[in-house]
Design a protein around this motif. Structure first.
Motif, mmCIF file in Angstrom:
data_model
loop_
_atom_site.group_PDB
_atom_site.id
_atom_site.type_symbol
_atom_site.label_atom_id
_atom_site.label_comp_id
_atom_site.label_asym_id
_atom_site.label_seq_id
_atom_site.Cartn_x
_atom_site.Cartn_y
_atom_site.Cartn_z
ATOM 1 N N ALA A 163 -6.819 18.393 -2.566
ATOM 2 C CA ALA A 163 -5.960 17.218 -2.496
ATOM 3 C C ALA A 163 -6.143 16.350 -3.733
ATOM 4 C CB ALA A 163 -6.273 16.415 -1.235
ATOM 5 N N GLU A 164 -7.389 16.153 -4.151
ATOM 6 C CA GLU A 164 -7.656 15.364 -5.361
ATOM 7 C C GLU A 164 -7.031 16.024 -6.587
ATOM 8 O OE1 GLU A 164 -11.406 13.755 -8.087
ATOM 9 O OE2 GLU A 164 -11.785 14.539 -6.075
ATOM 10 N N ALA A 165 -7.203 17.344 -6.697
ATOM 11 C CA ALA A 165 -6.615 18.058 -7.833
ATOM 12 C C ALA A 165 -5.097 17.988 -7.797
ATOM 13 C CB ALA A 165 -7.084 19.517 -7.829
ATOM 14 N N GLY A 166 -4.515 18.122 -6.606
ATOM 15 C CA GLY A 166 -3.065 18.047 -6.479
ATOM 16 C C GLY A 166 -2.511 16.684 -6.875
ATOM 17 N N LEU A 167 -3.231 15.626 -6.512
ATOM 18 C CA LEU A 167 -2.797 14.288 -6.895
ATOM 19 C C LEU A 167 -2.896 14.095 -8.401
ATOM 20 C CD1 LEU A 167 -4.345 12.101 -4.040
ATOM 21 C CD2 LEU A 167 -1.938 12.715 -4.377
ATOM 22 N N LEU A 168 -3.966 14.617 -9.011
ATOM 23 C CA LEU A 168 -4.075 14.541 -10.472
ATOM 24 C C LEU A 168 -2.911 15.249 -11.139
ATOM 25 C CD1 LEU A 168 -7.871 15.122 -11.227
ATOM 26 C CD2 LEU A 168 -6.532 13.076 -11.732
ATOM 27 N N LYS A 169 -2.569 16.436 -10.614
ATOM 28 C CA LYS A 169 -1.460 17.204 -11.169
ATOM 29 C C LYS A 169 -0.157 16.423 -11.053
ATOM 30 C CE LYS A 169 0.265 20.991 -12.942
ATOM 31 N NZ LYS A 169 -0.098 21.422 -14.316
ATOM 32 N N MET A 170 0.078 15.812 -9.906
ATOM 33 C CA MET A 170 1.307 15.068 -9.694
ATOM 34 C C MET A 170 1.375 13.823 -10.578
ATOM 35 S SD MET A 170 2.797 13.348 -6.213
ATOM 36 C CE MET A 170 1.741 11.929 -6.450
ATOM 37 N N LEU A 171 0.225 13.187 -10.817
ATOM 38 C CA LEU A 171 0.194 11.942 -11.583
ATOM 39 C C LEU A 171 0.229 12.169 -13.090
ATOM 40 C CD1 LEU A 171 -2.431 9.907 -9.518
ATOM 41 C CD2 LEU A 171 0.048 9.525 -9.627
ATOM 42 N N GLU A 172 0.194 13.428 -13.531
ATOM 43 C CA GLU A 172 0.249 13.707 -14.975
ATOM 44 C C GLU A 172 1.481 13.077 -15.611
ATOM 45 O OE1 GLU A 172 -0.035 17.812 -15.888
ATOM 46 O OE2 GLU A 172 -2.086 18.035 -15.150
ATOM 47 N N GLN A 173 2.585 13.050 -14.877
ATOM 48 C CA GLN A 173 3.845 12.526 -15.430
ATOM 49 C C GLN A 173 3.760 11.041 -15.761
ATOM 50 O OE1 GLN A 173 7.080 12.170 -12.410
ATOM 51 N NE2 GLN A 173 5.562 13.071 -11.025
ATOM 52 N N THR A 174 2.787 10.327 -15.185
ATOM 53 C CA THR A 174 2.643 8.904 -15.491
ATOM 54 C C THR A 174 2.007 8.688 -16.860
ATOM 55 O OG1 THR A 174 0.428 8.690 -14.504
ATOM 56 C CG2 THR A 174 2.345 8.421 -13.040
ATOM 57 N N GLY A 175 1.262 9.676 -17.359
ATOM 58 C CA GLY A 175 0.602 9.559 -18.650
ATOM 59 C C GLY A 175 -0.621 8.668 -18.647
ATOM 60 N N ILE A 176 -1.112 8.281 -17.473
ATOM 61 C CA ILE A 176 -2.248 7.367 -17.406
ATOM 62 C C ILE A 176 -3.436 7.949 -16.648
ATOM 63 C CG2 ILE A 176 -0.881 5.261 -17.665
ATOM 64 C CD1 ILE A 176 -0.859 4.998 -14.641
ATOM 65 N N THR A 177 -3.373 9.236 -16.329
ATOM 66 C CA THR A 177 -4.494 9.918 -15.682
ATOM 67 C C THR A 177 -4.823 11.169 -16.487
ATOM 68 O OG1 THR A 177 -2.968 11.159 -14.254
ATOM 69 C CG2 THR A 177 -3.882 9.096 -13.380
ATOM 70 N N PRO A 178 -6.038 11.700 -16.339
ATOM 71 C CA PRO A 178 -6.379 12.915 -17.083
ATOM 72 C C PRO A 178 -5.507 14.097 -16.664
ATOM 73 C CG PRO A 178 -8.346 11.879 -16.151
ATOM 74 C CD PRO A 178 -7.165 11.215 -15.523
ATOM 75 N N THR A 262 -7.078 4.958 -19.206
ATOM 76 C CA THR A 262 -6.897 6.143 -18.381
ATOM 77 C C THR A 262 -7.549 5.881 -17.032
ATOM 78 O OG1 THR A 262 -6.983 7.600 -20.322
ATOM 79 C CG2 THR A 262 -7.305 8.620 -18.167
ATOM 80 N N PHE A 263 -6.788 6.080 -15.966
ATOM 81 C CA PHE A 263 -7.309 5.908 -14.611
ATOM 82 C C PHE A 263 -7.947 7.224 -14.170
ATOM 83 C CE2 PHE A 263 -4.430 2.511 -15.146
ATOM 84 C CZ PHE A 263 -4.647 1.548 -14.159
ATOM 85 N N ILE A 264 -9.222 7.186 -13.831
ATOM 86 C CA ILE A 264 -9.934 8.414 -13.468
ATOM 87 C C ILE A 264 -10.431 8.329 -12.026
ATOM 88 C CG2 ILE A 264 -10.648 8.875 -15.846
ATOM 89 C CD1 ILE A 264 -13.424 7.791 -15.087
ATOM 90 N N ASP A 265 -10.863 9.459 -11.518
ATOM 91 C CA ASP A 265 -11.489 9.600 -10.194
ATOM 92 C C ASP A 265 -10.530 9.263 -9.062
ATOM 93 O OD1 ASP A 265 -13.145 9.971 -8.064
ATOM 94 O OD2 ASP A 265 -14.737 8.638 -8.763
ATOM 95 N N MET A 266 -9.802 10.281 -8.619
ATOM 96 C CA MET A 266 -8.903 10.151 -7.482
ATOM 97 C C MET A 266 -9.533 10.735 -6.218
ATOM 98 S SD MET A 266 -6.253 8.540 -8.537
ATOM 99 C CE MET A 266 -6.017 7.866 -10.192
ATOM 100 N N GLY A 267 -10.858 10.738 -6.184
ATOM 101 C CA GLY A 267 -11.566 11.328 -5.052
ATOM 102 C C GLY A 267 -11.316 10.631 -3.724
ATOM 103 N N HIS A 268 -10.979 9.361 -3.748
ATOM 104 C CA HIS A 268 -10.681 8.627 -2.518
ATOM 105 C C HIS A 268 -9.191 8.340 -2.369
ATOM 106 C CE1 HIS A 268 -14.815 7.814 -1.223
ATOM 107 N NE2 HIS A 268 -15.106 7.664 -2.498
ATOM 108 N N ALA A 269 -8.377 8.846 -3.289
ATOM 109 C CA ALA A 269 -6.946 8.546 -3.267
ATOM 110 C C ALA A 269 -6.258 9.236 -2.088
ATOM 111 C CB ALA A 269 -6.302 8.985 -4.583
ATOM 112 N N SER A 270 -5.129 8.694 -1.703
ATOM 113 C CA SER A 270 -4.344 9.270 -0.607
ATOM 114 C C SER A 270 -2.868 9.217 -0.964
ATOM 115 C CB SER A 270 -4.604 8.520 0.703
ATOM 116 O OG SER A 270 -4.376 7.128 0.549
ATOM 117 N N TYR A 271 -2.111 10.119 -0.351
ATOM 118 C CA TYR A 271 -0.678 10.221 -0.621
ATOM 119 C C TYR A 271 0.101 9.870 0.643
ATOM 120 C CZ TYR A 271 3.835 12.352 -1.784
ATOM 121 O OH TYR A 271 5.172 12.567 -2.009
#
Length: 350
Positions: A163-178, A262-271
């Motif tokens: 889930a964390e990896a999927g959120l990182l992948k989805m947020l790539e389009q924002t340009g503000i996450t790794p 750059t916003f990092i660590d989406m370990g607690h993020a939720s969708y």
């Protein structure tokens, strides 16, 4: 606690950990057995967990109560537990349903601090993971510098990691996450799971910058304040709650004129969902970035994200931010401004 991301239910999770950066893996030995990281001979290796006295990653998700912004998610994790035990290539993006790239552990060259065989560069440690610097070949395009986040839990418990990896992948389009490069491939040797992501060069944490190393101009602080508001808006607009927004989880590239964040660590993020973080009074005093309603057992929301942003604004050495930070830190969620109001305010004072 069993972890399911295909159910809409209430989260009972440990509060986010206080970040403690380390520079040497010798300091992170209680998290990982770093001598197992030596892949210089390209031999398949196993990384043994040594997470003594740590707690598991938050497990379940809850429907967010803020009306009108997000529609309920039908499923967050596509591949079931039983299927994951049978197939190596079953990890999928929990948002789009596309498969998450897999990276072989033996293809990663972890950065050594010096010539000593058991010293590797650790970028940071937490309750459930440690982040190491390295390089990896991606799609035969040469070596890429990466940050490898290695987790305590075994491969039989991949829901939260995927889930964390999927959120990182989805947020790539924002340009503000790794950028996400992939998830470590499971091996017969029993390596620890991990997320391989872009290494943000020439950066320090916003917390390090706030406490005074190094000194930057007032205009650069304005740029940082604007990027904080714009970044949070961009992430929330994707349906994502960070749930752990704090200055330790934001990197600042001090080599750029605008101090790129750059916003990092989406370990607690939720969708499309909030989370609950039941905690003691002592834990609440440590996790000062969590809104008071969260400490009282309520779910995270866009309003609690604004509170966390207010904590950061209060710490930034700009007197002009005191008014908006005070508004963000209201104990009553409905009295806090929206992230759009905050962005407009910062634009006006710049």
């Amino acid at each position: 606690m069993e972890c399911r991301y295909n159910e809409v239910t209430t989260t009972h999770a440990q509060p986010p950990a206080v970040f403690s950066p380390d520079t040497l893996t010798s300091n992170a030995a209680k998290y990982l057995t770093s001598k197992k990281l030596d892949n210089s001979s390209n031999a398949l290796s196993k990384i043994d967990g040594a997470f003594v006295g740590t707690s598991p990653r938050p497990s379940k998700t809850a429907l967010m109560v803020t009306p009108g912004r997000f529609s309920p998610a039908s499923s967050l994790f596509i591949c079931g537990m039983e299927e994951s035990k049978k197939q190596t290539h079953c990890l999928v993006c929990p948002i789009t349903g596309s498969r998450l790239p897999e990276i072989r552990l033996q293809d990663i060259i972890f950065t050594k601090v010096d010539t000593r065989a058991e010293e590797y560069k650790c970028l940071g440690t937490g309750v459930t993971s440690a982040v190491f610097e390295g390089q990896v070949v991606i799609n035969n395009c040469g070596l890429k510098s990466v940050a490898v986040k290695l987790f305590k839990q075994p491969f039989d418990n991949l829901e939260g990691i995927s889930a964390e990896a999927g959120l990182l992948k989805m947020l790539e389009q924002t340009g503000i996450t790794p950028k996400l490069f992939g998830i470590l491939q499971r091996t017969s040797e029993g390596n620890q799971p991990g997320i391989v992501q872009e290494l943000i060069q020439s950066s320090i944490t916003l917390h390090q910058l706030i406490v005074g190393t190094p000194f930057i101009t007032k205009q650069k602080w304005y740029n940082i304040a604007y990027q904080l508001a714009f970044g949070l808006k961009s992430i929330n607009e994707q349906g994502v709650l960070i749930n752990d927004l704090k200055s330790d989880n934001i990197l600042v590239n001090i080599s750029t004129d605008d101090c790129r964040l750059t916003f990092i660590d989406m370990g607690h993020a939720s969708y499309m969902h909030g989370k609950r973080f039941p905690m003691t009074t002592e834990q609440a005093s440590i996790c000062r970035h969590l809104a008071p309603e969260i400490a009282n057992g309520e779910e995270t929301s866009e309003s609690s994200e604004v509170f966390a942003l207010g904590v950061i604004f209060k710490d930034i050495p700009l007197e002009e931010l005191s008014f908006i930070s005070h508004k963000c830190l209201s104990k009553i969620p409905l009295l806090r401004p929206s992230v759009y109001d905050i962005l407009n305010f910062v634009e006006e004072i710049m």
